[in-house]
Design an enzyme around this catalytic site. Structure first.
Site, PDB file in Angstrom:
ATOM      1  N   ARG A 194       0.841  -1.191   0.000  1.00 52.51           N
ATOM      2  CA  ARG A 194       0.000   0.000   0.000  1.00 52.51           C
ATOM      3  C   ARG A 194       0.882   1.249   0.000  1.00 52.51           C
ATOM      4  NH1 ARG A 194      -2.033   0.079   4.890  1.00 52.51           N
ATOM      5  NH2 ARG A 194      -0.738   1.848   5.532  1.00 52.51           N
ATOM      6  N   TYR A 224     -15.806  18.032 -15.757  1.00 51.43           N
ATOM      7  CA  TYR A 224     -16.280  16.657 -15.692  1.00 51.43           C
ATOM      8  C   TYR A 224     -17.308  16.495 -14.570  1.00 51.43           C
ATOM      9  CZ  TYR A 224     -16.100  11.664 -14.524  1.00 51.43           C
ATOM     10  OH  TYR A 224     -16.424  10.377 -14.216  1.00 51.43           O
ATOM     11  N   ASP A 268      -6.612  19.769 -14.359  1.00 48.86           N
ATOM     12  CA  ASP A 268      -6.969  18.452 -14.902  1.00 48.86           C
ATOM     13  C   ASP A 268      -6.494  18.443 -16.350  1.00 48.86           C
ATOM     14  OD1 ASP A 268      -8.173  16.234 -16.068  1.00 48.86           O
ATOM     15  OD2 ASP A 268     -10.041  16.449 -14.931  1.00 48.86           O
ATOM     16  N   LYS A 309      -7.533   7.237 -19.274  1.00 51.62           N
ATOM     17  CA  LYS A 309      -7.802   7.738 -20.611  1.00 51.62           C
ATOM     18  C   LYS A 309      -6.573   7.623 -21.510  1.00 51.62           C
ATOM     19  CE  LYS A 309     -11.813   8.888 -18.811  1.00 51.62           C
ATOM     20  NZ  LYS A 309     -11.690   8.838 -17.361  1.00 51.62           N
TER      21      LYS A 309
END
Length: 379
Positions: free
Chosen positions: A46, A98, A170, A195
């Protein structure tokens, strides 16, 4: 190194154990310690994983940053940024963004006490009126989703720095191939790695890239403490995807430019939203700020009739009606019911997101086949 070389080599070294050229998938949750407190940099996956480390270094290099921090999704990356702020802190957000970003801000963090002010930041000087002593961050997308508006990152950051306010960008639609916000003064770059960076529609992941050591330490602490980390298999897939990022983005840009021009010449098409068109209101800014115009565009049919738009979606054969974007395959989307469904209808209309808007993620297929599909779908 030039971008194409960095895409292939950044963050990647021959494996020290075997000299393997490709970064291994370190599919392990834990690591053996030599003695208490004595280890080789890895204790628990982690916190750190060698495959993830290679990817984070690669992303930092591509964005000209000093640190990359990867998360289990783009939403988890956005969440990590918002976790840095406290009740009463104010964040100014570009209004065309978004829907998932809007949702997490309005539904999770606003009830917890953060203050969000949504505004059209196409004219950056408005920030002189909007920024208050409570303002801690300005969050922008450019190009925006789904109307492909361009925001002047340089002007935004200049104003914000003079007032002690951080800027997060972004950069998902552009990718680091087309735009590097850190070079323009931004403090944080966010990517939905799902993406263009992954590029093959087979990974969910997000990332933050920074230069400031304090930001890096804070966001890395959040990454480890909250635990929304990607697995090594996904990190391996993105490392593989990055190696062709420059090649894919070049074709995405070439194909989208042809599609945008074809749509403007189609008598059944009304508005076309693509920054590569000279008629786009921020075309010159896009030319100045970006190294290309990307593979995303949106359009509306003449008449603005919802049933006509639905018929186009249903007649597509090559374009798949699906969430997401940035893969090698062409996708179409209906923002009003998909990416922007979180916005109240009146807010969508205020943004310019009509129920008839069609968004395209233009893939890297043969351009003749893409145009043929558009022609038969639009009719």
């Amino acid at each position: 190194m030039k971008f194409g070389t960095k895409a292939i080599h950044a963050g990647v070294q021959p494996d020290p154990a075997t000299s393997a050229i490709m970064t291994p998938i370190y599919q392990t949750s834990t690591y053996a310690l030599e003695s208490p407190g004595k280890h080789k940099g890895y204790t628990y996956s982690r916190s750190h994983n060698p495959t993830r480390t290679a990817l984070q270094e690669a992303l930092a290099s591509l964005e000209n940053g000093t640190a990359g921090i990867c998360f289990a999704s783009g939403q988890a990356a956005t969440d990590a940024v918002l976790k840095m702020y406290r009740p009463g802190d104010e964040i100014i957000v570009s209004s065309d963004l978004y829907g998932g970003t809007y949702r997490i801000m309005k539904k999770l963090y606003e009830p917890a006490g953060l203050i969000f002010r949504f505004a059209d930041l196409s004219e950056p000087r408005i920030l002189h009126e909007l920024i208050t002593e409570k303002t801690k961050l300005v969050w922008i997308e450019t190009p925006t989703n789904p109307l492909l508006k361009i925001t002047d990152i340089g002007q935004i950051t200049t104003i914000c720095k003079s007032k002690g306010v951080q800027v997060a960008v972004d950069n998902t639609f552009a990718s680091p191939y087309l735009q590097n916000p850190l070079d323009l003064g931004a403090d944080i770059v966010m990517h939905s790695v799902t993406k263009y960076l992954g590029g093959h529609s087979d990974v969910i992941m997000g990332a933050l890239i920074v230069r400031d050591e304090g930001l890096s330490e804070t966001l890395s602490f959040i990454q480890n403490t909250a635990g929304a980390v990607p697995g090594p298999q996904d990190c391996f897939l993105v490392l593989r995807g990055l190696k062709t990022l420059h090649l894919r983005m070049q074709r995405h840009c070439e194909n989208a430019a042809v599609v945008a021009q074809w749509l403007t010449e189609n008598p059944k098409v009304g508005a076309v939203y693509y920054p590569g068109l000279a008629a786009h209101p921020q075309h010159e800014l896009a030319r100045k700020q970006m190294r290309g115009f990307g593979g995303m565009l949106s359009f509306e049919l003449k008449g603005d009739v919802y049933d006509d738009a639905v018929r186009v979606f249903e007649r597509f054969k090559l374009f798949a009606l699906a969430e997401s974007l940035g893969g090698v395959e062409s996708l179409c989307a209906h923002p009003a019911t998909m990416s922007h469904a979180s916005f109240p209808p009146e807010e969508r209309l205020k943004m310019g997101v009509k129920d008839t808007l069609i968004r395209l993620s233009v893939g890297v297929e043969d351009i003749d086949d893409i145009i043929t599909d558009l022609a038969q779908a639009i009719g």
